[in-house]
Motif scaffolding. Structure first.
Motif, mmCIF file in Angstrom:
data_model
loop_
_atom_site.group_PDB
_atom_site.id
_atom_site.type_symbol
_atom_site.label_atom_id
_atom_site.label_comp_id
_atom_site.label_asym_id
_atom_site.label_seq_id
_atom_site.Cartn_x
_atom_site.Cartn_y
_atom_site.Cartn_z
ATOM 1 N N THR A 33 0.830 -1.206 0.000
ATOM 2 C CA THR A 33 0.000 0.000 0.000
ATOM 3 C C THR A 33 0.865 1.258 0.000
ATOM 4 O OG1 THR A 33 -1.773 -1.128 1.189
ATOM 5 C CG2 THR A 33 -1.799 1.268 1.231
ATOM 6 N N HIS A 34 0.463 2.208 -0.794
ATOM 7 C CA HIS A 34 1.115 3.510 -0.841
ATOM 8 C C HIS A 34 0.039 4.566 -0.651
ATOM 9 C CE1 HIS A 34 2.826 6.940 -3.476
ATOM 10 N NE2 HIS A 34 3.288 7.076 -2.236
ATOM 11 N N PHE A 35 0.209 5.409 0.375
ATOM 12 C CA PHE A 35 -0.771 6.451 0.676
ATOM 13 C C PHE A 35 -0.089 7.805 0.563
ATOM 14 C CE2 PHE A 35 -3.036 9.165 3.819
ATOM 15 C CZ PHE A 35 -4.285 9.166 3.190
ATOM 16 N N GLU A 36 -0.795 8.780 -0.027
ATOM 17 C CA GLU A 36 -0.197 10.077 -0.298
ATOM 18 C C GLU A 36 -1.162 11.196 0.078
ATOM 19 O OE1 GLU A 36 1.706 12.407 -4.208
ATOM 20 O OE2 GLU A 36 1.201 10.268 -4.274
ATOM 21 N N MET A 37 -0.650 12.193 0.797
ATOM 22 C CA MET A 37 -1.403 13.398 1.122
ATOM 23 C C MET A 37 -0.649 14.597 0.553
ATOM 24 S SD MET A 37 -2.625 12.696 5.067
ATOM 25 C CE MET A 37 -0.942 12.458 5.649
ATOM 26 N N LEU A 38 -1.396 15.548 -0.027
ATOM 27 C CA LEU A 38 -0.771 16.634 -0.767
ATOM 28 C C LEU A 38 -1.463 17.953 -0.450
ATOM 29 C CD1 LEU A 38 1.138 17.558 -3.124
ATOM 30 C CD2 LEU A 38 -0.787 17.091 -4.652
ATOM 31 N N TRP A 39 -0.640 18.996 -0.252
ATOM 32 C CA TRP A 39 -1.158 20.347 -0.061
ATOM 33 C C TRP A 39 -0.336 21.296 -0.917
ATOM 34 C CZ3 TRP A 39 0.669 24.217 4.014
ATOM 35 C CH2 TRP A 39 -0.113 25.387 3.968
ATOM 36 N N VAL A 40 -1.015 22.084 -1.761
ATOM 37 C CA VAL A 40 -0.360 23.041 -2.655
ATOM 38 C C VAL A 40 -0.862 24.432 -2.275
ATOM 39 C CG1 VAL A 40 0.122 23.666 -5.046
ATOM 40 C CG2 VAL A 40 -0.398 21.280 -4.458
ATOM 41 N N PRO A 41 -0.166 25.160 -1.402
ATOM 42 C CA PRO A 41 -0.674 26.459 -0.927
ATOM 43 C C PRO A 41 -0.635 27.553 -1.988
ATOM 44 C CG PRO A 41 1.504 26.020 -0.002
ATOM 45 C CD PRO A 41 1.076 24.769 -0.714
ATOM 46 N N LYS A 42 0.357 27.525 -2.886
ATOM 47 C CA LYS A 42 0.513 28.544 -3.921
ATOM 48 C C LYS A 42 0.683 27.848 -5.270
ATOM 49 C CE LYS A 42 0.564 32.411 -1.459
ATOM 50 N NZ LYS A 42 -0.383 33.530 -1.690
ATOM 51 N N PRO A 43 -0.425 27.524 -5.941
ATOM 52 C CA PRO A 43 -0.338 26.708 -7.160
ATOM 53 C C PRO A 43 0.316 27.450 -8.328
ATOM 54 C CG PRO A 43 -2.571 26.687 -6.225
ATOM 55 C CD PRO A 43 -1.812 27.778 -5.541
ATOM 56 N N SER A 44 0.923 26.667 -9.203
ATOM 57 C CA SER A 44 1.352 27.133 -10.517
ATOM 58 C C SER A 44 0.272 26.764 -11.521
ATOM 59 C CB SER A 44 2.678 26.482 -10.918
ATOM 60 O OG SER A 44 3.706 26.819 -10.007
ATOM 61 N N TYR A 45 0.207 27.514 -12.631
ATOM 62 C CA TYR A 45 -0.828 27.301 -13.635
ATOM 63 C C TYR A 45 -0.197 27.127 -15.011
ATOM 64 C CZ TYR A 45 -3.851 28.906 -9.888
ATOM 65 O OH TYR A 45 -4.496 29.026 -8.675
ATOM 66 N N ASP A 46 -0.988 26.612 -15.953
ATOM 67 C CA ASP A 46 -0.505 26.378 -17.307
ATOM 68 C C ASP A 46 0.050 27.657 -17.929
ATOM 69 O OD1 ASP A 46 -1.287 23.759 -17.155
ATOM 70 O OD2 ASP A 46 -3.013 23.946 -18.498
ATOM 71 N N GLU A 47 1.145 27.509 -18.674
ATOM 72 C CA GLU A 47 1.659 28.580 -19.519
ATOM 73 C C GLU A 47 1.044 28.404 -20.897
ATOM 74 O OE1 GLU A 47 3.464 31.140 -18.978
ATOM 75 O OE2 GLU A 47 4.402 30.803 -17.016
#
Length: 460
Positions: free
Chosen positions: A204-218
């Motif tokens: 099992t692989h468990f992942e938690m993610l938080w992106v406070p200041k996202p980047s966006y598509d160019e």
């Protein structure tokens, strides 16, 4: 409205299909779970060449430097003929160990493109400023390990998808779409400033993610060769309102779990985010307003080695996104651009087949719209096929053919390519990008954008 319709289909496809790009380098192949282009002997020679200290050396900093430099040129063949790339690029990576199970990595890339000076009269000033030169901090993070947990803090690449060359389940990474879907897959990704916690326990692989200041598509500027919204006139000012995220609670976050069951690699995820791709909210003479919708995305992936071939698939349900509609405007020949919200499901199913010196990949992909509006540029159900054949001649030469087609309009893209690794740290790539078929389709509408290209790369 035919012109608006075909161009809007391009925009839809750019949001859903990152068709198999110009061939994946070893790094990208490893991330996607496919066989690297370099064989084991060549890998060993490269490792020896690039190794400047080992992180495992007791009492040492384990400092290691690597990178590459390349020169590339691309020439668009049909009239009006023009240079679309004359680019020099360099990327440098440093990594090391600060303490046991505390590691760091820093990657930066700089590039300059002379085509925008040579073809000065072809491109608007905004396009030249946007694409003439670039500097990008690609990665900058620290890894900390504790027990079965790994924590990563900083700018990082986060890859959730299983399919070769698709962005469907790869919902976290932003992308550089200023050259459509033609660059190498790995080089298109834009990292996110994020905090990631991963648990590794048995199967099992468990992942938690938080992106406070996202980047966006160019996406570039109106008037570029592959601007994401080509129905917006060249020279139009763009007001792209990216979320401020001053409140940390407004950032992106997600959960993902993977588990092995009888040889099936299964994963499921939930991601709450602002859309990495902009949506055109309003278009008026001289000004286009864009926003980033707030999305809920639920998806899953699977893969299974069945001996003679590997079966893969993924699907993502998206709620919160709106698509553009195109209706006749009051002025003669005018078109009014609107928005219609709809849930959607993106999906792909594929097989990887190794056969000696040959490798084959075939994939069926599609998008289904829950709330289809007659004025949308796409059908309720959009489907297509990709096929890739790769033939190796020893460890030095590789020939590849990629074909992508839409089943709704029978337009296509063909990408023959030749790769020559003439020395352990050198590679030359040359090929063609050929578009054709129904002019109203995604690829057929690029039938005057066929181009030849060549790239010379050196790893150091």
């Amino acid at each position: 409205m035919p012109g608006f319709t075909q161009h809007a289909r391009r925009t839809l496809a750019a949001l859903t299909l990152a068709a198999l790009a110009s061939g994946m380098p070893a790094m990208a192949a490893e991330e996607a779970g496919v066989e690297p282009a370099l064989d084991a002997e060549l890998d060993a020679e490269l490792d020896a060449l690039l190794d400047v200290g080992s992180p495992s050396e007791p009492g040492g900093s384990g400092l290691r430097w690597s990178g590459y430099a390349d020169l590339s040129a691309a020439f668009t063949l049909p009239a009006p003929d023009h240079w679309s790339h004359l680019r020099a690029r360099a990327e440098v990576t440093g990594s090391g160990e600060l303490a046991p199970r505390v590691r760091w990595k820093l990657t930066a890339r700089a590039e300059a493109d002379g085509a925008f000076d040579l073809e000065d009269g072809r491109y608007p000033a905004a396009v030249r400023r946007d694409q003439r030169r670039d500097f990008l901090l690609r990665e900058a993070y620290v890894d900390v390990g504790h027990g079965d947990w790994e924590f990563r803090f900083g700018r990082q690449q986060i890859i959730w998808g299983e399919m070769v060359g698709f962005f469907f389940a790869d919902v976290v990474s932003a992308r550089d779409l200023r050259d459509f879907l033609l660059p190498e897959f790995e080089s298109m990704r834009i990292a996110q400033w994020a905090v990631r916690a991963e648990y590794f326990g048995g199967d099992t692989h468990f992942e938690m993610l938080w992106v406070p200041k996202p980047s966006y598509d160019e996406i570039g500027k109106p008037g570029g060769d592959f601007y994401a919204f080509p129905w917006i006139p060249a020279g139009t000012a763009v007001d792209e309102r990216k979320p401020d995220n001053d409140d940390l609670g407004d950032g992106n976050w997600g959960l993902r779990v993977s588990h092995l069951v009888d040889g099936w690699d299964l994963s499921a995820f939930y991601y709450r985010s602002h859309d990495i791709s902009p949506t055109v909210e309003a278009l008026q003479p001289g000004l286009a307003s864009m926003r980033h919708d707030r999305l809920h995305q639920v998806g899953g992936t699977f893969s299974k080695d069945l001996g003679r071939f590997v079966l893969k698939g993924e699907a993502v349900h998206t709620r919160g996104r709106s698509l553009n509609t195109f209706t006749p405007a009051a002025v003669p020949g005018g078109v009014a651009v609107g928005l219609a919200p709809t849930d959607m499901v993106d999906y792909a199913l594929g097989v990887d087949v190794p056969a000696g010196d040959w490798r084959f990949n075939a994939q069926y992909y599609g998008r289904w719209l829950d709330n289809h509006h007659p004025a949308m540029a796409s059908d309720r159900s959009e489907t297509g096929l990709t096929f890739q054949a790769v033939r190796s001649f020893g460890s030095d030469v590789e020939v590849e053919m990629l074909a992508v087609t839409s089943l709704n309009r029978s337009d296509y893209m063909l990408r023959p390519k030749l790769t020559w690794k003439f020395a352990p740290a050198w590679r030359m790539v040359t090929g063609l990008d050929v578009f054709g078929g129904d002019d109203a389709g995604l690829f057929g509408s690029y039938d005057r954008s066929d181009r030849a290209y060549v790239e010379l790369r050196h790893w150091f």
